[in-house]
Design an enzyme around this catalytic site. Structure first.
Site, PDB file in Angstrom:
ATOM      1  N   ILE A 168       0.810  -1.221   0.000  1.00  0.00           N
ATOM      2  CA  ILE A 168       0.000   0.000   0.000  1.00  0.00           C
ATOM      3  C   ILE A 168       0.843   1.270   0.000  1.00  0.00           C
ATOM      4  O   ILE A 168       0.324   2.366  -0.198  1.00  0.00           O
ATOM      5  CB  ILE A 168      -0.964   0.015   1.205  1.00  0.00           C
ATOM      6  CG1 ILE A 168      -0.188  -0.029   2.528  1.00  0.00           C
ATOM      7  CG2 ILE A 168      -1.952  -1.140   1.127  1.00  0.00           C
ATOM      8  CD1 ILE A 168      -1.075   0.093   3.760  1.00  0.00           C
ATOM      9  N   ASP A 169       2.135   1.157   0.232  1.00  0.00           N
ATOM     10  CA  ASP A 169       3.046   2.304   0.244  1.00  0.00           C
ATOM     11  C   ASP A 169       3.675   2.453  -1.135  1.00  0.00           C
ATOM     12  O   ASP A 169       4.392   1.572  -1.610  1.00  0.00           O
ATOM     13  CB  ASP A 169       4.130   2.073   1.300  1.00  0.00           C
ATOM     14  CG  ASP A 169       5.133   3.225   1.384  1.00  0.00           C
ATOM     15  OD1 ASP A 169       4.948   4.233   0.663  1.00  0.00           O
ATOM     16  OD2 ASP A 169       6.095   3.108   2.154  1.00  0.00           O
ATOM     17  N   THR A 170       3.387   3.558  -1.808  1.00  0.00           N
ATOM     18  CA  THR A 170       3.912   3.774  -3.164  1.00  0.00           C
ATOM     19  C   THR A 170       5.175   4.635  -3.181  1.00  0.00           C
ATOM     20  O   THR A 170       5.642   5.024  -4.260  1.00  0.00           O
ATOM     21  CB  THR A 170       2.853   4.442  -4.062  1.00  0.00           C
ATOM     22  OG1 THR A 170       2.542   5.745  -3.536  1.00  0.00           O
ATOM     23  CG2 THR A 170       1.585   3.602  -4.129  1.00  0.00           C
ATOM     24  N   SER A 171       5.750   4.940  -2.034  1.00  0.00           N
ATOM     25  CA  SER A 171       6.927   5.818  -2.010  1.00  0.00           C
ATOM     26  C   SER A 171       8.114   5.217  -2.753  1.00  0.00           C
ATOM     27  O   SER A 171       9.031   5.947  -3.152  1.00  0.00           O
ATOM     28  CB  SER A 171       7.322   6.139  -0.560  1.00  0.00           C
ATOM     29  OG  SER A 171       7.715   4.964   0.132  1.00  0.00           O
ATOM     30  N   TRP A 172       8.091   3.898  -2.969  1.00  0.00           N
ATOM     31  CA  TRP A 172       9.218   3.238  -3.646  1.00  0.00           C
ATOM     32  C   TRP A 172       9.441   3.765  -5.061  1.00  0.00           C
ATOM     33  O   TRP A 172      10.558   3.661  -5.591  1.00  0.00           O
ATOM     34  CB  TRP A 172       8.998   1.725  -3.688  1.00  0.00           C
ATOM     35  CG  TRP A 172       7.786   1.279  -4.465  1.00  0.00           C
ATOM     36  CD1 TRP A 172       6.534   1.044  -3.978  1.00  0.00           C
ATOM     37  CD2 TRP A 172       7.713   1.007  -5.868  1.00  0.00           C
ATOM     38  NE1 TRP A 172       5.684   0.647  -4.978  1.00  0.00           N
ATOM     39  CE2 TRP A 172       6.386   0.607  -6.147  1.00  0.00           C
ATOM     40  CE3 TRP A 172       8.636   1.049  -6.910  1.00  0.00           C
ATOM     41  CZ2 TRP A 172       5.963   0.265  -7.430  1.00  0.00           C
ATOM     42  CZ3 TRP A 172       8.216   0.712  -8.182  1.00  0.00           C
ATOM     43  CH2 TRP A 172       6.896   0.322  -8.444  1.00  0.00           C
TER      44      TRP A 172
END
Length: 451
Positions: free
Chosen positions: A361-365
């Site tokens: 759910i974390d798209t910071s990558w």
């Protein structure tokens, strides 16, 4: 077999039949979920009829599993597998309960299963594997796995359930030298650089997993293949990459569609591009040799033209040469970009970003992926889409791609492909976006099966 187990198997098989034969949908997660709901211990009751090979790690699990399956079948083993990448406990249970071994040739059947890193202990505690294949560990889905050492600890906790199993690990990855398990370890890696060409290198900035297990000092490298993989050594003590039992001794040709290389004096080719995919072939080669399959049989298995689900699938869409590639973390995306650097023809790129549980759910990558390198290619047009289209739109804008077609609705993707200005189109998609894309392509008749 107890009553609950019998009912669980019948329910799973019935739901599988309904999904595949009546509704024409794929997947094994729902049948497995139903089976586990009825009998949580069902895996313990079905393990006696086969040996299990667990394939796990961050990147490359699906292709590695597919190649191992081909290699073992070339050696006349009866093999079942989970080809769609449904690699959590429900999908694995569904695969094992609904699949059938067919041969009776005196060789023990084998289940080759891609297993999500966080599910290794769940599987291994129920069915003791004969072998673990470890591809790599990179930063991925921090909301689910945590940092890389936490991820590796999850895998090691599973390995400890099967102390006699062989652990076939990527020796070029420093993290796989860690762990207090007693299993025999067999290492594979690259030895394609001659000693006179060695350099004194450190890994690129923002690279994880580059610490020595002896004193946590930053490792030096004689060469790096990509990310934290290569021939490493400590500059503070005698720690160095372990001895390789299987090695790529030369990389002969890299193209977007195929790779040619040599493993232990055997010239090989796989019908998929990218240096990173040679690692997957190397691990499959190593498994084959551990099962006494001849190099020529492995070579024949590699040269099969069968497509791998969602992994550089080549599809013709009204004359457009479309290639679907999976992206899910910085290292995996960077290796896909490196593969695109070998593309000799003008191409368009569509990037589809979702952030569901299976994607992370974390798209910071996406900010650690090196999209800027695409400016050195023959890229002609860029489009973005998916449920988190705004995130990827901004990222690519900051990478210098200001003119983007934006497709918020994935139902528009087939039309979007048709509008691309080049014959060659790459679609880089996260996992659930890839599934949604394949559903649209299936509904339009360009592929068979949406899953």
């Amino acid at each position: 077999m107890g009553f609950k187990t019998t009912v669980a198997k019948l329910t799973a098989k019935s739901s599988y039949w309904l999904l595949h034969d009546i509704l024409k949908r794929g997947g094994t997660s729902l049948p497995g979920k139903l089976a586990v709901k009825i009998d949580p211990t069902i895996l313990k009751h079905i393990q006696q009829d086969f040996d299990l090979i667990v394939v796990t790690g961050t990147n490359g699990k699906t292709l590695t599993t597919a190649l191992i399956t081909r290699v073992l079948r070339a050696g006349d083993y009866d093999v079942i597998t989970n080809p769609s990448g449904s690699n959590m406990i429900q999908g694995i249970t569904g695969t094992l309960v609904t699949s059938k071994f067919k041969k009776n040739n005196g060789k023990r059947p084998i289940a080759v299963l891609e297993v999500d890193e966080a599910n290794v202990a769940l599987v291994a505690s129920a069915i003791q594997p004969k072998m673990f294949v470890l591809t790599n560990i990179f930063r991925d889905q921090l909301d689910r796995y945590g940092e890389i050492y936490t991820t590796y600890d999850k895998i090691v906790s599973g390995i400890k359930y099967a102390p006699d199993a062989k652990v076939l690990a990527n020796g070029d990855s420093p993290i796989f030298t860690r762990g207090d398990f007693k299993n025999p370890r067999i290492y594979f890696g690259f030895d394609h650089i001659q000693p006179q060409d060695y350099q004194s290198l450190t890994a690129p900035n923002n690279t994880d997993g580059i610490l020595s297990p002896t004193d946590n000092s930053v490792l030096n490298y004689d060469f790096i293949t990509y990310a934290n993989l290569g021939k490493y050594r400590s500059h503070t003590d005698h720690f160095a990459r372990p001895k390789l039992q299987y090695a790529v001794t030369s990389v002969d040709k890299l193209t977007p569609k195929y790779s040619e290389f040599t493993i232990d004096d055997t010239s090989l080719r796989i019908e998929i591009g990218g240096l990173y995919n040679i690692y997957n072939a190397l691990s499959a080669f190593a498994v084959g040799r551990e099962f006494n399959i001849a190099p020529e049989q492995i070579k024949s298995a590699f040269e099969s033209n069968a497509q791998i689900f969602g992994r550089q699938e080549a599809i013709n869409v009204d004359g457009k040469d479309v290639t679907i590639v999976l992206i899910k973390n910085p290292v995996g995306t960077n290796t896909v970009i490196d593969m695109m650097l070998t593309e000799p023809e003008p191409f368009s790129l569509m990037t589809l970003l979702n952030a569901n549980y299976a994607d992370g759910i974390d798209t910071s990558w996406i900010w650690d992926a090196e999209f800027e390198k695409l400016h050195t290619t023959k890229i002609t047009a860029v489009a973005t889409g998916g449920e988190r289209y705004k995130d990827i739109q901004v990222r690519l804008k900051m990478a210098g791609f200001k003119d983007q077609a934006v497709y918020q609705d994935l139902n528009q993707i087939v039309t979007a492909i048709q509008k691309m200005p080049t014959k060659k189109v790459y679609i880089a998609a996260t996992y659930t976006a890839m599934l949604q894309l394949r559903q649209q392509l299936s509904a339009a008749g360009y592929i068979k099966g949406g899953f």
